[in-house]
Design an enzyme around this catalytic site. Structure first.
Site, mmCIF file in Angstrom:
data_model
loop_
_atom_site.group_PDB
_atom_site.id
_atom_site.type_symbol
_atom_site.label_atom_id
_atom_site.label_comp_id
_atom_site.label_asym_id
_atom_site.label_seq_id
_atom_site.Cartn_x
_atom_site.Cartn_y
_atom_site.Cartn_z
ATOM 1 C CB CYS A 196 15.550 48.956 19.323
ATOM 2 S SG CYS A 196 13.967 49.612 19.870
ATOM 3 C CB CYS A 231 29.635 61.882 22.533
ATOM 4 S SG CYS A 231 27.939 61.409 22.093
#
Length: 213
Positions: free
Chosen positions: A179, A157
């Site tokens: 991260c 997406c």
């Protein structure tokens, strides 16, 4: 006496014009003030980034419009997943989450992103993973804060996850650190069904509950 007289007469008949001293004024340079440079500061990390031209809605299988995303995401999820925001360090639900098994998925579309075995304790304040599910994460160059970083997004997406860093010296198989914002994730225990596309608000609700941004 006569010779002296002629010398004086000659002097006055041919006066020497004194040199003209031109007062020169140095040409002033354009002194228009320079625009102040925006110096990236720590607080800027928690704002939003300028979307990459490569990271567009039409680049991914899930092509929902911003209005459609707003309908299924909480305001905080939309800010981070769709506007590339960042949650504050050490506030996310999954920062110190350490399951033995299970899958972390995209809080927007439900696609599987990371396995529990990929997660490690980095101490950075955000969930850290040394690898991802094959083909689940796409990388883009990000120069939004005046530095070159590598953004990571959901391959299904295009939802913003965070950034990946390499060569930091962690004792992991890849020497990489994904991260990731907790708000961008949902977690499924091993054996649980996958969250369906469009269930983003429900899938990421627990991530939102502990993220105090």
């Amino acid at each position: 006496m006569r010779s002296r007289f002629f010398r004086i007469l000659l002097t006055f008949s041919n006066p020497i014009r004194p040199p003209i001293l031109w007062a020169t004024t140095p040409r002033l340079r354009n002194t228009t003030p320079l625009k102040s440079m925006t110096i990236p500061f720590f607080s800027a990390l928690f704002g939003t980034s300028t979307p990459s031209s490569k990271n567009t809605m039409t680049s991914y299988p899930d092509q929902r419009t911003p209005e459609e995303w707003r309908a299924v995401l909480s305001p905080e999820q939309f800010r981070i997943l769709r506007e590339k925001g960042t949650e504050r360090p050490s506030t996310g639900l999954y920062d110190k989450h350490a399951p033995s098994a299970g899958t972390y998925g995209c809080a927007g579309c439900g696609a599987a992103l990371y396995e529990a075995r990929h997660k490690f304790a980095s101490g950075c304040g955000w969930p850290a993973y040394f690898d991802s599910v094959p083909g689940a994460v796409v990388r883009h160059e990000d120069r939004s804060l005046g530095m070159a970083r590598t953004e990571i997004v959901c391959a299904n997406c295009g939802g913003h996850l965070g950034h990946v860093f390499k060569g930091e010296g962690y004792d992991t198989p890849t020497d990489e650190r994904h991260c990731v914002n907790s708000v961008s994730l949902t977690f499924r225990e091993e054996g649980e069904g996958a969250a369906g596309a469009g269930d983003g608000k429900e899938a990421g609700a627990e991530g939102k509950g502990e993220s105090k941004v």
